[in-house]
Design an enzyme around this catalytic site. Structure first.
Site, PDB file in Angstrom:
ATOM      1  N   CYS A  12      52.001  48.950  42.424  1.00 57.79           N
ATOM      2  CA  CYS A  12      52.807  48.479  41.306  1.00 57.79           C
ATOM      3  C   CYS A  12      52.212  48.991  39.992  1.00 57.79           C
ATOM      4  CB  CYS A  12      52.865  46.953  41.300  1.00 57.79           C
ATOM      5  SG  CYS A  12      51.257  46.169  41.017  1.00 57.79           S
ATOM      6  N   HIS A  39      42.250  44.726  45.642  1.00 58.07           N
ATOM      7  CA  HIS A  39      41.795  44.497  47.013  1.00 58.07           C
ATOM      8  C   HIS A  39      42.175  45.673  47.899  1.00 58.07           C
ATOM      9  CE1 HIS A  39      41.556  39.908  46.172  1.00 58.07           C
ATOM     10  NE2 HIS A  39      40.405  40.511  45.967  1.00 58.07           N
ATOM     11  N   CYS A  94      46.404  42.501  35.107  1.00 55.78           N
ATOM     12  CA  CYS A  94      47.818  42.837  35.227  1.00 55.78           C
ATOM     13  C   CYS A  94      48.630  42.025  34.214  1.00 55.78           C
ATOM     14  CB  CYS A  94      48.306  42.530  36.645  1.00 55.78           C
ATOM     15  SG  CYS A  94      50.102  42.677  36.834  1.00 55.78           S
ATOM     16  N   HIS A 122      40.931  32.402  45.883  1.00 57.72           N
ATOM     17  CA  HIS A 122      41.325  33.738  45.439  1.00 57.72           C
ATOM     18  C   HIS A 122      40.951  33.917  43.969  1.00 57.72           C
ATOM     19  CE1 HIS A 122      43.873  37.180  44.425  1.00 57.72           C
ATOM     20  NE2 HIS A 122      43.982  37.415  45.717  1.00 57.72           N
ATOM     21  N   GLU A 124      42.366  35.440  41.536  1.00 55.31           N
ATOM     22  CA  GLU A 124      43.437  35.196  40.571  1.00 55.31           C
ATOM     23  C   GLU A 124      43.619  33.703  40.330  1.00 55.31           C
ATOM     24  OE1 GLU A 124      48.267  35.386  40.245  1.00 55.31           O
ATOM     25  OE2 GLU A 124      47.295  36.987  41.390  1.00 55.31           O
ATOM     26  N   THR A 159      50.611  35.105  41.659  1.00 47.97           N
ATOM     27  CA  THR A 159      51.707  36.064  41.495  1.00 47.97           C
ATOM     28  C   THR A 159      52.147  36.717  42.795  1.00 47.97           C
ATOM     29  OG1 THR A 159      50.121  37.814  40.965  1.00 47.97           O
ATOM     30  CG2 THR A 159      51.086  36.595  39.110  1.00 47.97           C
ATOM     31  N   ASN A 219      48.999  39.994  48.905  1.00 48.58           N
ATOM     32  CA  ASN A 219      50.399  40.420  49.034  1.00 48.58           C
ATOM     33  C   ASN A 219      50.606  41.296  50.261  1.00 48.58           C
ATOM     34  OD1 ASN A 219      50.981  43.460  48.081  1.00 48.58           O
ATOM     35  ND2 ASN A 219      49.236  42.690  46.942  1.00 48.58           N
ATOM     36  N   SER A 261      48.580  47.166  46.002  1.00 51.77           N
ATOM     37  CA  SER A 261      47.337  47.845  45.620  1.00 51.77           C
ATOM     38  C   SER A 261      47.056  49.067  46.497  1.00 51.77           C
ATOM     39  CB  SER A 261      46.157  46.874  45.696  1.00 51.77           C
ATOM     40  OG  SER A 261      46.040  46.297  46.982  1.00 51.77           O
TER      41      SER A 261
END
Length: 279
Positions: A12, A39, A94, A122, A124, A159, A219, A261
Site C-alpha cells: 500500500c 512486518h 502511515c 501489536h 500499532e 487499521t 493484514n 507490506s
C-alpha cells in the site's frame, strides 16, 4: 492450470512511503529502527544491508543520532521520550494510522472512554493506547462481553482488522451495555478493505489461494484466515522459495494475493514460480 492475481494486492502507499523515507535516512547517516519498519522479513534484510540498527520503541536507547519510527506509529509519549533523549526522528507512520490516532484522541476529548479493537500486543495498538493508559483493548467476542461498564465508549480499530469482525464486536459492546453510549469511528484502512474484498472474488473462482507476506503481518494473516473460512485451500508464503508443488495438485485455478507490506518483486517472483510449476 490458471493463475489469478487479486485485483487489489500487495504494498500500500503507506508502506511504500515508509520504505522510501527509511531508505533515504539510512543512506544519509546511521539510523536505528525502533522496531520492524514493516512486518516483512525481506524488508528487514534490506534495511540491515544498509546498516540500519535494530532498536525498541518503548523507552529504549539508541547509539545513533537519528531514529526511525516505523509505519505502525507511536504514542506521543514515546515520541517525546526520543526527542528529550536528544535524537532526531524520521517518522514513517502511515497516514491512515495517524488518522486512527486522531480519531481516538477526538473521542477522548469528547468524554468517551477509549476502546481499541485489535491485538493488545501489536505495535500499532500499543501506539494507539500509549497516551491513554486506561484504554480497553478487545479482540474477541469474549473480550467485548467482558468490557467493564462506562457511560460512554469511544471505539476505533487497528487499521488492519477485517471490517466485518470490527462491526460484530461493536455490536457485542452495544448489546452488553445497552445503557451506555458506544460511539464507533471506522479506522480500518481502505487498502485492507480492498484486499479483503478482492480475496472474496478469488475464493469464488479458485480452489487454492496463495497469500504472500510476512508471518508477523496482521493484514497478511487476516487474508489467510479469511480464505480458509471461505473454504479454499490457502497457504502463506514469505518468498517464492516457500511454495510447495503438492499444494497445487488437483487445482485448475490458483489465486494469488499479498499483504500490504509485501514488495512488488516478491509478488512477481511468486507468480513466476507458480507459472513454472503450472507448466
Amino acid at each position: 492450470m490458471k493463475i489469478h492475481l487479486a485485483t487489489h494486492h500487495g504494498m500500500c502507499f503507506g508502506v511504500r512511503d515508509a520504505l522510501r523515507a527509511a531508505h533515504d535516512a539510512a543512506m544519509r547517516e546511521p539510523v536505528t529502527l525502533l522496531g520492524q519498519l514493516v512486518h516483512n522479513p525481506v524488508v528487514d534484510r534490506h534495511m540491515r544491508s544498509l546498516g540500519a540498527r535494530p532498536g525498541a520503541l518503548d523507552g529504549g536507547r539508541a547509539d545513533t543520532r537519528r531514529v526511525v519510527i516505523t509505519a505502525h506509529g507511536a504514542s506521543e509519549k514515546d515520541r517525546l521520550h526520543w526527542r528529550e533523549a536528544g535524537h532526531l526522528i524520521t517518522d514513517t507512520t502511515c497516514p491512515l494510522v495517524r488518522k486512527a490516532h486522531e480519531a481516538l484522541a477526538m473521542l477522548v476529548r469528547e468524554g468517551c472512554h477509549p476502546v481499541v479493537i485489535g491485538q493488545a500486543n501489536h505495535v500499532e495498538v500499543r501506539g494507539l493506547t500509549g497516551d491513554f493508559p486506561g484504554a480497553f483493548v478487545i479482540e474477541t467476542g469474549a473480550d467485548a462481553a467482558a468490557l467493564p461498564f462506562r457511560e460512554r465508549y469511544g471505539i476505533v480499530s487497528q487499521t488492519t482488522q477485517p471490517l466485518e469482525r470490527v462491526l460484530a464486536l461493536v455490536e457485542v459492546v452495544k448489546r452488553r451495555h445497552p445503557g451506555a453510549q458506544a460511539r464507533f469511528m471506522d479506522t480500518v484502512c481502505r487498502p485492507t478493505k480492498l484486499r479483503q474484498e478482492a480475496l472474496e472474488d478469488l475464493c469464488v473462482r479458485c480452489e487454492v489461494v496463495i497469500v504472500i507476506g510476512g508471518r508477523a503481518s496482521n493484514n497478511t494473516r487476516q487474508l489467510l484466515e479469511k480464505a480458509l473460512r471461505l473454504g479454499v485451500r490457502a497457504h502463506l508464503v514469505e518468498t517464492a522459495a516457500d511454495l510447495l508443488p503438492e499444494w497445487l495438485r488437483g487445482a485448475e485455478n490458483i489465486g494469488v494475493t499479498a499483504g500490504t507490506s509485501t514488495l512488488d518483486e516478491t509478488v512477481r517472483a511468486v507468480m513466476d514460480r507458480l507459472q513454472t510449476l503450472a507448466c
